[in-house]
Design an enzyme around this catalytic site. Structure first.
Site, short mmCIF file in Angstrom:
data_model
loop_
_atom_site.label_atom_id
_atom_site.label_comp_id
_atom_site.label_asym_id
_atom_site.label_seq_id
_atom_site.Cartn_x
_atom_site.Cartn_y
_atom_site.Cartn_z
N GLY A 166 0.82 -1.20 0.00
CA GLY A 166 0.00 0.00 0.00
C GLY A 166 0.85 1.24 0.00
N PRO A 167 0.23 2.40 -0.17
CG PRO A 167 -1.38 4.08 -0.25
CD PRO A 167 -1.22 2.61 -0.39
N GLY A 202 2.35 5.60 4.72
CA GLY A 202 1.56 6.26 5.75
C GLY A 202 0.22 5.64 6.05
CB VAL A 203 -1.92 3.12 4.57
CG1 VAL A 203 -2.20 4.14 3.48
CG2 VAL A 203 -0.96 2.04 4.07
N GLY A 204 -0.12 2.62 7.60
CA GLY A 204 -0.04 1.79 8.79
C GLY A 204 0.48 0.39 8.57
CE LYS A 205 3.53 -0.07 3.30
NZ LYS A 205 3.10 1.35 3.27
CB THR A 206 5.80 -0.22 9.82
OG1 THR A 206 6.38 -0.10 8.53
CG2 THR A 206 6.85 -0.67 10.81
CB SER A 222 -6.39 3.49 -16.72
OG SER A 222 -5.47 4.40 -16.15
CE LYS A 277 -6.68 4.20 -12.06
NZ LYS A 277 -6.86 3.55 -13.36
#
Length: 841
Positions: free
Chosen positions: A399-400, A402-406, A722, A765
């Site tokens: 994911g991009p 800052g979305v909380g992966k770590t 796209s 999107k």
């Protein structure tokens, strides 16, 4: 009285012998012989060359100075003939240095022009065929010309006499004394002082002879000696010799200092070695010292619950260490190896305490939203609880930023009561970072996998491999290939680190990977992972995250309490809309931190004690808004359509601008478009050309017109298929003069038959369209399956139009009916769950 000679009396019976003329006959041949010899000598003397024409000996790598006696090894045939000619003529031989010592047959141009005449004192031919000459230098000369080059060199020379002084001038005498002192100093600095040379220098009574003697035995390049030989002025020559002696003295002084230091270190090392050996013996008698340390290492090895093969290897290395002196270079490395083996958690594990309900609470406490991700994590924990010896899946959060992966990895470790280890793979380009270095290298150490497990102290931590998509590759190896063994449950139970050189079980470790872009992860590595995608947050989700986590975190970081700093929901929402544009919440946290620092400054200055930041305060704290709604400005003219794009940091909107001008029917593409996007533009134009009648256009419109398509911003590279629908709609809008709805955005790939094909990144999107104030989104009908991933807020806010062909796109975007038909159904499907938001949103 004058005396008279008396004649000798004659004996009786003797007769006076008459004078015989035949007695003089033998004298006649002797006189003729002497005359012949004299005549031959006069003839030979007339044939001899003059005194200034002498044979020349080409010398390699050595110089002869006047007044100096040196042995010369003569090897070349030309040189041997020149020496023999000098002996035959009883004349000196000219010794001249050749410029290139490797030249076997030097020509006159290969020799220096100044040399030394030498008297051959002795000539010896050895049994091995070599010729030795003892020569004494006489005086300098300059070659005027070479009169013969074969079979040996003969030259006409000009002798250069040394200037003689009736009384030595004071400056010459000063140079003379200085040279003697310097030469004695240099000789004293030599490791072995040549006494004969020291005596010869001391006995020298002529300045010229002293300078030439010192120059002969100076350790300087032969070119420098030639320069001295060519210096005819005595004062200049003595100054040159003095300068080179001074340099030699400096070099020898430094050399002696270095030698003394080195010798001192060697002596110190030897002394320390003997002392250590004595100390070892004493400590062994007393039961102290290294034997105690070795016993302690042996006790720890036996106490550590290593596998049998590993313990056998540790014992073998310990036996090597006991036989090794402490001063050995390998001693420290081997001891560090054994200590690493002892400290590794071979069998030490964290006991899993899995409570699914508690895990759900922890995940909800640490993260807002992310329901799909939480569901998969809870499924994994439930399976682990029911089958504790099952193999752990390799999860990969994509994911991009800052979305909380770590932070999700930390929450999983907390929910399982396991230790947490994290390894950043960004920029790693050396295989040894994963597998470790072999112990043959200086400074070798285990790889980061083993080091991290040693640090956490258990063999079953939650191990996060961060930034897997940013692995590098270099001549040192491919770290992604080394990770294949680490992440394979069938292989990692016998993972061998190059430093340990014994297998270590990684099968109990729960590995979690993170990445921003899935395609950047190497294929074999991606196949070993179960990918869980995390998309960006909606506006409401960001507001809730700020209220629950970010405000309190920034308040604590800036030394404020809950009463001292607060921020309203409207202010947070304004920051999200006007000051950040991201999929995650990192920039949002930074802006909230800026507001907190602003309040902390006022509190520290005593101006205020408590502050609540509202929307009206943001301009003074954060400055003017950085982002604004550009849809109304960009889409108010024909030829402009709003597209949707996916980026590694989330979704974004882009504008396709088309214009036309008189020309020859060419297509101009700008805006840093990639190859795929350029092909989409050509496909859109071809579709327009093939359906001019359906669009109500004639061929003249395009035949004498150049079409220019530009996609801002020009500094950002763009690619992908796209944007095909947006380009087709923009061209149709330009050519028909109809304006595209300003609050409509679209995405989809087109074919030459007019079909709209599915695309990826629907959720990102749609969120980008919602954040930009779009009211209606046109999506390919074949992407309906992705509608469930769209957040509830976006479903309620936006109107979704599902299109199967470009005819439906034109009917909805510019209200053009009777457009190209692909044979599919022409009625677009519309999903509308609630009233559209205000256009100014």
């Amino acid at each position: 009285m004058a005396s008279k000679k008396r004649k000798a009396p004659m004996k009786a019976g003797s007769k006076k012998a008459p004078a015989k003329r035949t007695a003089k006959k033998p004298r006649t041949p002797r006189r003729k012989t002497r005359a012949k010899k004299a005549a031959a000598a006069r003839k030979a003397s007339a044939d001899e060359p003059p005194a200034d024409v002498i044979p020349v000996l080409a010398a390699r790598g050595m110089l002869l100075f006047p007044g100096v006696v040196l042995p010369i090894l003569v090897g070349r045939e030309r040189s041997v003939l020149a020496v023999k000619e000098a002996i035959r003529r009883e004349c000196p031989v000219g010794v001249v240095l050749q410029r290139n010592s490797e030249d076997e047959l030097p020509e006159p141009g290969d020799l220096y022009s100044v040399g030394t005449t030498a008297q051959v004192m002795r000539y010896v031919s050895a049994p091995d065929g070599t010729h030795h000459v003892i020569a004494q230098g006489e005086e300098r000369f300059r070659v005027v010309e070479f009169v013969q080059t074969a079979p040996f060199l003969i030259a006409r020379i000009e002798r250069i006499a040394e200037k003689q002084f009736e009384k030595m001038p004071k400056d010459v005498e000063a140079h003379f004394v200085t040279l003697k002192q310097q030469s004695h100093e240099v000789l004293d600095l030599l490791p072995q002082k040549p006494e004969d040379l020291d005596t010869a220098i001391e006995n020298a009574d002529e300045p010229a002879h002293l300078a030439d003697l010192i120059a002969t035995f100076m350790d300087v390049p032969v070119e420098d000696k030639q320069e001295i030989l060519e210096t005819f002025d005595l004062r200049a020559r003595m100054g040159m010799v003095s300068e080179k002696l001074g340099r030699m003295a400096e070099v020898l002084t430094l050399s002696n200092e270095i030698r003394q230091r080195t010798q001192g270190k060697m002596e110190k090392t030897q002394r320390e070695y003997f002392l250590r050996e004595q100390l070892r013996t004493i400590q062994k008698e007393l039961g102290e010292g290294q034997s105690v340390e070795m016993h302690e290492l042996a006790r720890k090895i036996e106490k550590t619950r290593m596998p049998r093969a590993v313990k056998k290897e540790a014992r073998r290395e310990l036996a090597r260490l006991e036989r090794m002196p402490e001063a050995a270079a390998e001693y420290g490395m081997l001891r560090n190896y054994l200590e690493t083996m002892i400290e590794l958690p071979w069998t030490k594990s964290s006991r899993d305490s899995i409570d699914v309900q508690r895990a759900r609470e922890i995940l909800d406490e640490d993260h807002y939203g992310l329901e799909k991700v939480k569901k998969r994590i809870l499924e994994f924990l439930a399976v682990r609880k029911l089958k504790a010896d099952g193999k752990s899946p390799i999860l990969c959060f994509v994911g991009p930023p800052g979305v909380g992966k770590t932070s999700l990895g930390r929450s999983i470790a907390r929910a399982m009561d396991r230790k947490f280890a994290r390894l950043s793979l960004g920029g790693v380009h050396d295989e040894a970072e994963i597998r470790g270095h072999r112990r043959t290298y200086v400074g070798a150490m285990p790889g980061n996998i083993i080091q991290s497990i040693k640090k956490v102290g258990t063999n079953n931590p939650v191990f996060m491999l961060d930034e897997m998509d940013k692995l590098g590759r270099s001549l040192h190896g491919d770290p992604s290939s080394a990770l294949l063994e680490v992440l394979d449950p069938e292989q990692n139970k016998d993972f061998v680190d190059h430093y340990l050189n014994v297998p270590f079980d990684l099968s109990r470790v729960m590995f979690i990977g993170t990445a921003n872009v899935l395609d950047a992860i190497p294929g074999p590595l991606r196949d070993r992972c179960e990918v869980i995608e995390l998309s960006g947050y909606t506006e409401d989700e960001k507001v809730q995250i700020a209220k629950r986590y970010l405000v309190g975190r920034r308040r604590e970081a800036n030394g404020l309490d809950e009463a001292g700093f607060d921020i309203t929901d409207d202010a947070v929402r304004a920051i999200v809309r006007s000051y950040t544009r991201e999929a995650g919440v990192r920039n949002l946290e930074r802006e909230i931190g800026a507001a907190a620092r602003h309040v902390a400054t006022k509190v520290a200055a005593g101006e205020e004690t408590a502050t609540t930041v509202d929307v009206d305060d943001l301009a003074a704290i954060l400055g003017p808004p950085r982002f604004e709604n550009e849809v109304a400005l960009r889409a108010s003219v024909p030829g402009v359509a709003t597209g949707l794009a996916w980026t590694p940091v989330g979704g974004d909107i882009l504008f396709v601008e088309a214009t036309r001008m008189p020309g020859k029917g060419e297509l101009i593409l700008t805006g840093q478009l990639g190859d795929v996007m350029k092909e989409s533009a050509r496909a859109a134009l071809s579709l327009i050309r093939s359906n001019l009648d359906a669009l109500g256009l004639t061929d003249v419109v395009l035949r004498d017109t150049d079409i220019h398509i530009h996609v801002p911003a020009g500094a950002i590279p763009k690619d992908g298929p796209s944007a095909g629908v947006a380009m087709f709609v923009a061209l149709a809008s330009l050519l028909t003069g109809r304006t595209v709805e300003r609050d409509l955005a679209m995405t989809g790939e087109i074919s030459l038959r007019g079909l709209v094909l599915p695309i990826g990144g629907v959720k990102e999107k749609v969120l980008a369209a919602m954040h930009a104030g779009i009211r209606t989104v046109m999506l390919p009908a074949r992407n309906k399956k992705d509608f469930e991933e769209v957040p509830e807020e976006a479903r309620e806010t936006l109107e979704f139009v599902w299109i199967e062909n470009v005819q439906q796109a034109l009917e909805r975007s510019i209200g053009l009916e009777g457009a190209p038909d692909s044979g599919e159904s022409s009625a677009p499907a519309t999903t509308k769950l609630s009233a559209s938001p205000d256009p100014e949103r």
